[in-house]
Design an enzyme around this catalytic site. Structure first.
Site, PDB file in Angstrom:
ATOM      1  N   ILE A  14       0.827  -1.211   0.000  1.00 31.72           N
ATOM      2  CA  ILE A  14       0.000   0.000   0.000  1.00 31.72           C
ATOM      3  C   ILE A  14       0.866   1.268   0.000  1.00 31.72           C
ATOM      4  O   ILE A  14       0.457   2.307  -0.540  1.00 31.72           O
ATOM      5  CB  ILE A  14      -1.021  -0.011   1.171  1.00 31.72           C
ATOM      6  CG1 ILE A  14      -2.107   1.024   0.953  1.00 31.72           C
ATOM      7  CG2 ILE A  14      -0.348   0.181   2.529  1.00 31.72           C
ATOM      8  CD1 ILE A  14      -2.937   0.834  -0.279  1.00 31.72           C
ATOM      9  N   LYS A  90      -5.534   1.713   7.869  1.00 28.70           N
ATOM     10  CA  LYS A  90      -6.672   0.961   8.386  1.00 28.70           C
ATOM     11  C   LYS A  90      -6.319  -0.530   8.453  1.00 28.70           C
ATOM     12  O   LYS A  90      -5.531  -0.972   7.641  1.00 28.70           O
ATOM     13  CB  LYS A  90      -7.932   1.176   7.549  1.00 28.70           C
ATOM     14  CG  LYS A  90      -7.799   0.923   6.061  1.00 28.70           C
ATOM     15  CD  LYS A  90      -7.754  -0.419   5.418  1.00 28.70           C
ATOM     16  CE  LYS A  90      -8.323  -1.677   5.899  1.00 28.70           C
ATOM     17  NZ  LYS A  90      -8.092  -2.782   4.890  1.00 28.70           N
TER      18      LYS A  90
HETATM   19  P1  NAP Z   1       2.185  -5.730   3.259  1.00 25.96           P
HETATM   20  O1  NAP Z   1       2.732  -5.267   1.959  1.00 25.96           O
HETATM   21  O2  NAP Z   1       2.090  -7.197   3.529  1.00 25.96           O
HETATM   22  O3  NAP Z   1       2.903  -5.113   4.544  1.00 25.96           O
HETATM   23  C1  NAP Z   1       3.415  -3.846   4.650  1.00 25.96           C
HETATM   24  C2  NAP Z   1       4.817  -3.910   5.233  1.00 25.96           C
HETATM   25  O4  NAP Z   1       4.759  -3.980   6.638  1.00 25.96           O
HETATM   26  C3  NAP Z   1       5.617  -5.136   4.851  1.00 25.96           C
HETATM   27  O5  NAP Z   1       6.136  -5.008   3.553  1.00 25.96           O
HETATM   28  C4  NAP Z   1       6.672  -5.165   5.931  1.00 25.96           C
HETATM   29  O6  NAP Z   1       7.827  -4.458   5.485  1.00 25.96           O
HETATM   30  C5  NAP Z   1       6.055  -4.397   7.090  1.00 25.96           C
HETATM   31  N1  NAP Z   1       5.988  -5.194   8.305  1.00 25.96           N
HETATM   32  C6  NAP Z   1       6.418  -4.768   9.515  1.00 25.96           C
HETATM   33  N2  NAP Z   1       6.279  -5.715  10.429  1.00 25.96           N
HETATM   34  C7  NAP Z   1       5.759  -6.771   9.798  1.00 25.96           C
HETATM   35  C8  NAP Z   1       5.427  -8.066  10.227  1.00 25.96           C
HETATM   36  N3  NAP Z   1       5.670  -8.464  11.472  1.00 25.96           N
HETATM   37  N4  NAP Z   1       4.882  -8.928   9.319  1.00 25.96           N
HETATM   38  C9  NAP Z   1       4.700  -8.556   8.043  1.00 25.96           C
HETATM   39  N5  NAP Z   1       5.023  -7.311   7.572  1.00 25.96           N
HETATM   40  C10 NAP Z   1       5.558  -6.439   8.453  1.00 25.96           C
HETATM   41  O7  NAP Z   1       0.717  -5.150   3.486  1.00 25.96           O
HETATM   42  P2  NAP Z   1      -0.070  -3.976   2.758  1.00 25.96           P
HETATM   43  O8  NAP Z   1      -0.962  -4.599   1.747  1.00 25.96           O
HETATM   44  O9  NAP Z   1       0.835  -2.869   2.372  1.00 25.96           O
HETATM   45  O10 NAP Z   1      -1.018  -3.555   3.987  1.00 25.96           O
HETATM   46  C11 NAP Z   1      -0.523  -2.852   5.112  1.00 25.96           C
HETATM   47  C12 NAP Z   1      -1.696  -2.191   5.808  1.00 25.96           C
HETATM   48  O11 NAP Z   1      -2.347  -1.333   4.861  1.00 25.96           O
HETATM   49  C13 NAP Z   1      -2.766  -3.176   6.297  1.00 25.96           C
HETATM   50  O12 NAP Z   1      -3.299  -2.740   7.514  1.00 25.96           O
HETATM   51  C14 NAP Z   1      -3.819  -3.132   5.207  1.00 25.96           C
HETATM   52  O13 NAP Z   1      -5.118  -3.434   5.699  1.00 25.96           O
HETATM   53  C15 NAP Z   1      -3.722  -1.684   4.767  1.00 25.96           C
HETATM   54  N6  NAP Z   1      -4.185  -1.465   3.389  1.00 25.96           N
HETATM   55  C16 NAP Z   1      -3.768  -2.249   2.367  1.00 25.96           C
HETATM   56  C17 NAP Z   1      -4.303  -2.070   1.090  1.00 25.96           C
HETATM   57  C18 NAP Z   1      -3.869  -2.890  -0.094  1.00 25.96           C
HETATM   58  O14 NAP Z   1      -4.481  -2.783  -1.166  1.00 25.96           O
HETATM   59  N7  NAP Z   1      -2.816  -3.700  -0.007  1.00 25.96           N
HETATM   60  C19 NAP Z   1      -5.235  -1.084   0.862  1.00 25.96           C
HETATM   61  C20 NAP Z   1      -5.587  -0.244   1.914  1.00 25.96           C
HETATM   62  C21 NAP Z   1      -5.062  -0.454   3.171  1.00 25.96           C
HETATM   63  P3  NAP Z   1       9.293  -4.904   5.981  1.00 25.96           P
HETATM   64  O15 NAP Z   1       9.358  -6.392   5.846  1.00 25.96           O
HETATM   65  O16 NAP Z   1      10.189  -4.164   5.063  1.00 25.96           O
HETATM   66  O17 NAP Z   1       9.364  -4.455   7.421  1.00 25.96           O
END
Ligand code: NAP
Length: 308
Positions: A14, A90
């Protein structure tokens, strides 16, 4: 006012899709640092942890916390204790109580805390709210069905306790419903379907009502292949309202009345700057409260194991 020096923590999907382009386009911000165990943002200082980043870059005014919700509280507390304004992706946390604790801390330090709900800024949402305020509503149905393999491939955190499972997208629907309906709703029954090998649900059926006995139902399902549905349908005495595509398109009795390009994250960053300037916070926990209520009141059913 000089730009807000902002930093990002948790550089994942995101952040790349939405946060970086939205910050870059907003003159109220200057992105100066990022912290992530693996991810990096080009052209700025990068660190492995928030502690390291805050110690090295005292000029930071605000942080956006974009890691999964189970890991957000500790980072938010660290940022607030260091005197920084905080933007929470969120859902704002893994529990209601931890977000309430962050709100108290932000208030006591005179800092801004923002529990962001991006779907509330979808283009058709305000027009839907205005329509529903003017019409007697008879029934509301929420249909949020998507293919988890497409949208959340290999995101183990989303299936872990606190990752919310199908409520990760479902809470977006709840953030819209709680914004557009004229009266508060509450859950009367729910069924949550858990894959036998996972700690979070793959589907949920929920019934709500309000003080006027309005029937509201929600169907969340992550097993949907083919057509994806993110729709809110309201039968009213002024016509059938369909808020489709996650809030992007609004039609009344089949006539499209609102269809504009999506600007959710730019609007979130505009709102964050606004609350920082106004020295206030914006923390509405209603969507997360409904998820907690669904876990509290919902029947549990175990279904086939899920493998990515
Ligand atoms: P993601 O890519 O899986 O995670 C974001 C980053 O968080 C990971 O790349 C990781 O980076 C870091 N992280 C830190 N501690 C972690 C842990 N213990 N386990 C896994 N990752 C960890 O997820 P995302 O899709 O960006 O979503 C992140 C948040 O944004 C969520 O709350 C989600 O609901 C919200 N969101 C997502 C979207 C979407 O379309 N994807 C849309 C709106 C909101 P490092 O490994 O570099 O630390």
């Amino acid at each position: 006012m000089s730009p807000i020096n902002i930093s990002i923590v948790g550089v994942g999907k995101i952040v790349r899709d939405q946060h970086l382009p939205s910050i870059a386009k907003n003159a109220d911000y200057k992105l100066i640092a990022a912290a992530s165990r693996h991810g990096v943002v080009d052209g700025i200082d990068n660190f492995k942890s928030i502690e390291e980043m805050l110690a090295a870059v005292p000029a930071i005014d605000a942080v956006s916390l974009c890691m999964p919700p189970q890991f957000r509280y500790a980072a938010a507390r660290t940022a607030l204790e260091a005197g920084k304004h905080v933007f929470l992706e969120k859902p704002p946390g893994a529990t209601l109580s931890e977000v309430a604790d962050l709100q108290s801390l932000a208030d006591s330090r005179g800092l801004s805390l923002f529990a962001s709900w991006h779907s509330r800024y979808a283009p058709g949402v305000e027009a839907a709210k205005a329509f529903l305020a003017s019409a007697k509503i008879n029934d509301v149905k929420v249909i949020w069905k998507e293919d988890v393999r497409h949208w959340h491939p290999n995101q183990d955190w989303i299936w872990a306790a606190g990752g919310l499972g199908v409520f990760d997208p479902g809470i977006n629907a709840l953030s819209i419903v709680t914004h557009i309906l004229p009266n508060p709703v509450f859950i009367t029954s729910a069924t949550l379907e858990f894959p036998e090998n996972r700690d979070a649900p793959i589907a949920a059926s929920i019934n709500f009502t309000d003080a006027n006995k309005l029937p509201v139902s929600a169907e969340f399902d992550w097993r949907q292949t083919g057509h994806q549905s993110w729709d809110i349908v309201a039968e009213t005495e002024a016509g059938l309202m369909v808020l489709a595509e996650g809030g992007a398109k609004l039609s009344i009795d089949g006539k499209l009345v609102h269809d504009e390009p999506e600007q959710e994250y730019p609007a979130l960053y505009a709102r964050f700057a606004e609350i920082i300037k106004a020295k206030t916070s914006d923390v509405d926990l209603a969507p997360l409260r409904h998820v907690a209520d669904a876990f509290m009141l919902g029947r549990r059913k175990f279904v086939d194991a899920f493998h990515d």
